[in-house]
Design an enzyme around this catalytic site. Sequence first.
Site, PDB file in Angstrom:
ATOM      1  N   GLY A  25      10.607   7.676  -5.274  1.00 11.24           N
ATOM      2  CA  GLY A  25       9.592   6.807  -4.674  1.00 11.24           C
ATOM      3  C   GLY A  25       8.542   6.476  -5.710  1.00 11.24           C
ATOM      4  CD  GLN A  27       3.165   9.915  -9.388  1.00 10.97           C
ATOM      5  OE1 GLN A  27       3.540  10.316 -10.488  1.00 10.97           O
ATOM      6  NE2 GLN A  27       2.118   9.118  -9.259  1.00 10.97           N
ATOM      7  NE  ARG A  47      16.052  10.413   2.535  1.00 11.95           N
ATOM      8  CZ  ARG A  47      15.072  10.237   3.388  1.00 11.95           C
ATOM      9  NH1 ARG A  47      14.881  11.113   4.350  1.00 11.95           N
ATOM     10  NH2 ARG A  47      14.262   9.200   3.293  1.00 11.95           N
ATOM     11  CB  SER A  50      19.155   8.072  -0.856  1.00 16.94           C
ATOM     12  OG  SER A  50      18.010   7.423  -1.375  1.00 16.94           O
ATOM     13  CG  ASP A  82       2.192  15.985  -0.974  1.00 13.24           C
ATOM     14  OD1 ASP A  82       2.537  16.618  -1.978  1.00 13.24           O
ATOM     15  OD2 ASP A  82       1.504  14.948  -1.021  1.00 13.24           O
ATOM     16  CG  HIS A 106      -0.958  16.766  -4.102  1.00 16.10           C
ATOM     17  ND1 HIS A 106      -2.199  17.237  -4.481  1.00 16.10           N
ATOM     18  CD2 HIS A 106      -1.114  16.300  -2.843  1.00 16.10           C
ATOM     19  CE1 HIS A 106      -3.064  17.039  -3.491  1.00 16.10           C
ATOM     20  NE2 HIS A 106      -2.425  16.479  -2.488  1.00 16.10           N
ATOM     21  N   GLY A 132       2.309   5.879  -9.292  1.00 14.57           N
ATOM     22  CA  GLY A 132       3.451   5.827 -10.192  1.00 14.57           C
ATOM     23  C   GLY A 132       3.614   4.476 -10.868  1.00 14.57           C
TER      24      GLY A 132
HETATM   25  N1  LIG Z   1       1.862   8.168  -4.655  1.00 14.42           N
HETATM   26  C1  LIG Z   1       0.976   8.473  -5.591  1.00 14.42           C
HETATM   27  O1  LIG Z   1       0.236   7.617  -6.081  1.00 14.42           O
HETATM   28  C2  LIG Z   1       0.854   9.884  -6.102  1.00 14.42           C
HETATM   29  C3  LIG Z   1      -0.045  10.161  -7.153  1.00 14.42           C
HETATM   30  C4  LIG Z   1      -0.106  11.448  -7.674  1.00 14.42           C
HETATM   31  C5  LIG Z   1       0.683  12.452  -7.122  1.00 14.42           C
HETATM   32  N2  LIG Z   1       1.509  12.159  -6.062  1.00 14.42           N
HETATM   33  C6  LIG Z   1       2.347  13.241  -5.534  1.00 14.42           C
HETATM   34  O2  LIG Z   1       3.699  12.963  -5.900  1.00 14.42           O
HETATM   35  C7  LIG Z   1       4.584  13.493  -4.886  1.00 14.42           C
HETATM   36  C8  LIG Z   1       5.482  12.372  -4.399  1.00 14.42           C
HETATM   37  O3  LIG Z   1       4.670  11.408  -3.741  1.00 14.42           O
HETATM   38  P1  LIG Z   1       5.139   9.885  -3.636  1.00 14.42           P
HETATM   39  O4  LIG Z   1       3.979   9.119  -3.100  1.00 14.42           O
HETATM   40  O5  LIG Z   1       5.766   9.485  -4.936  1.00 14.42           O
HETATM   41  O6  LIG Z   1       6.265  10.032  -2.525  1.00 14.42           O
HETATM   42  P2  LIG Z   1       7.129   8.869  -1.868  1.00 14.42           P
HETATM   43  O7  LIG Z   1       7.036   7.612  -2.665  1.00 14.42           O
HETATM   44  O8  LIG Z   1       6.766   8.771  -0.425  1.00 14.42           O
HETATM   45  O9  LIG Z   1       8.596   9.503  -1.989  1.00 14.42           O
HETATM   46  C9  LIG Z   1       9.676   8.784  -1.533  1.00 14.42           C
HETATM   47  C10 LIG Z   1      10.945   9.458  -1.990  1.00 14.42           C
HETATM   48  O10 LIG Z   1      11.091  10.700  -1.299  1.00 14.42           O
HETATM   49  C11 LIG Z   1      12.368  10.739  -0.694  1.00 14.42           C
HETATM   50  N3  LIG Z   1      12.358  11.444   0.581  1.00 14.42           N
HETATM   51  C12 LIG Z   1      11.615  11.164   1.672  1.00 14.42           C
HETATM   52  N4  LIG Z   1      11.928  12.000   2.667  1.00 14.42           N
HETATM   53  C13 LIG Z   1      12.896  12.813   2.190  1.00 14.42           C
HETATM   54  C14 LIG Z   1      13.630  13.894   2.743  1.00 14.42           C
HETATM   55  N5  LIG Z   1      13.424  14.301   4.013  1.00 14.42           N
HETATM   56  N6  LIG Z   1      14.555  14.513   1.965  1.00 14.42           N
HETATM   57  C15 LIG Z   1      14.754  14.104   0.691  1.00 14.42           C
HETATM   58  N7  LIG Z   1      14.097  13.092   0.102  1.00 14.42           N
HETATM   59  C16 LIG Z   1      13.166  12.460   0.849  1.00 14.42           C
HETATM   60  C17 LIG Z   1      12.702   9.285  -0.435  1.00 14.42           C
HETATM   61  O11 LIG Z   1      14.103   9.222  -0.315  1.00 14.42           O
HETATM   62  P3  LIG Z   1      14.880   7.834  -0.023  1.00 14.42           P
HETATM   63  O12 LIG Z   1      14.848   7.110  -1.334  1.00 14.42           O
HETATM   64  O13 LIG Z   1      16.230   8.284   0.377  1.00 14.42           O
HETATM   65  O14 LIG Z   1      14.101   7.134   1.060  1.00 14.42           O
HETATM   66  C18 LIG Z   1      12.158   8.598  -1.671  1.00 14.42           C
HETATM   67  O15 LIG Z   1      13.090   8.639  -2.742  1.00 14.42           O
HETATM   68  C19 LIG Z   1       3.674  14.060  -3.797  1.00 14.42           C
HETATM   69  O16 LIG Z   1       3.518  15.433  -4.030  1.00 14.42           O
HETATM   70  C20 LIG Z   1       2.361  13.329  -4.006  1.00 14.42           C
HETATM   71  O17 LIG Z   1       1.241  14.029  -3.538  1.00 14.42           O
HETATM   72  C21 LIG Z   1       1.627  10.911  -5.557  1.00 14.42           C
END
Ligand SMILES: NC(=O)c1ccc[n+]([C@@H]2O[C@H](COP(=O)([O-])OP(=O)(O)OC[C@H]3O[C@@H](n4cnc5c(N)ncnc54)[C@H](OP(=O)(O)O)[C@@H]3O)[C@@H](O)[C@H]2O)c1
Length: 325
Positions: A25, A27, A47, A50, A82, A106, A132
């Site tokens: 996603g 990050q 998963r 996906s 998270d 995080h 990201g």
């Molecule tokens: N977003 C930011 O700006 C940011 C900044 C700094 C730190 N962080 C940290 O980085 C981490 C990731 O955050 P994010 O915002 O990048 O997350 P995100 O974009 O919401 O992550 C989406 C990804 O997670 C997968 N996913 C969702 N549910 C799942 C499940 N039940 N089993 C397996 N995979 C699953 C999705 O799979 P599919 O592709 O199959 O849908 C997708 O590939 C977190 O700890 C967050 O706090 C985020």
Amino acid sequence: MDMLRDADIDPSPLAGKRVAILGYGNQGRAQALNLKDSGIDVVVGLRGGSGSTLEAEEAGLRTALLTDAVASADVVMMLAPDEIHASLYREIESHLREGAALGFSHGLSVRFGLVEPRSDLDVFMVAPKGPGTALRSLYTHGKGMIGVWAVAQDATGKARDIALAYGRAIGCGRAGLIASSFAEEAEADLFNEQAVVWGGVPELLIAGFETLVAGGVSPELAYLECVGELHLIAELIEARGIAGMKEVISNTAELGSLIGSQRIIDQSVRDRMAEVLAEVRAGRFAQELSDEETSGYPRLEKARADARSTLIERTYRRLTGRKEP
Ligand SMILES: NC(=O)c1ccc[n+]([C@@H]2O[C@H](COP(=O)([O-])OP(=O)(O)OC[C@H]3O[C@@H](n4cnc5c(N)ncnc54)[C@H](OP(=O)(O)O)[C@@H]3O)[C@@H](O)[C@H]2O)c1
């Protein structure tokens, strides 16, 4: 402050190691691509079924099912949302190699006990301080995003070196890596999300817009005044700091800001900010996030639907010609 840059960091702890990025996603995509371009052996764990598999493979990345990716890796990064870290960790725990490193971007899930890593694992955090999309774009332009790193568990004696090499490989060492702890990063980040940039600021914009409209100002002008100027102040603060920003605005704006700022953000606001911080530290938000996920995100779904139909959003769409998402 302990800030390290590329020249201070040894990249060799990741040499010959495989990194599994779980999630593709916000990050996951950026970190996987930056690692690949830094010459690291990366596999993206997803998963079954996906929709991200094709996208990652088209970007030149190797993909695998979550448990296979984990079993093949020396370093495993938890880059799914998270609130699903607890169930994701349960799914992968038995597949993690003895003495592997488990990384986070995080501190939340370790600080608040959603994940209790096995004692043989190194547990580290590298948290880029921004989305990201910006992490990737800065990297491709030869720059980097400032990041925070920490070690929660040092089972092998190498956790610090792996964390720093990882932060360097995703480009954070170009801007600076600041030492912290999972608790400090998680608490500060959750506080900011509620009280300052993501919670406080948008509500201040809405309150200002609604006050002007109630006072007879057209929604379009109210929007331009209260919301449309936000990017200008953000750019000035980025370039010059808060004091420097005030020096370059007009005397009219500067005196207005002097008179109005502490009348609006007074001691009562600071008192409520302190309450937010205390509640975050007590784990109240982490519990609410888990409950929200378990019940299928009803509060988030309703808030998104409600927000789209407000006057401020309709005004935004009229002014920009953009359609409802
Ligand atoms: N977003 C930011 O700006 C940011 C900044 C700094 C730190 N962080 C940290 O980085 C981490 C990731 O955050 P994010 O915002 O990048 O997350 P995100 O974009 O919401 O992550 C989406 C990804 O997670 C997968 N996913 C969702 N549910 C799942 C499940 N039940 N089993 C397996 N995979 C699953 C999705 O799979 P599919 O592709 O199959 O849908 C997708 O590939 C977190 O700890 C967050 O706090 C985020």
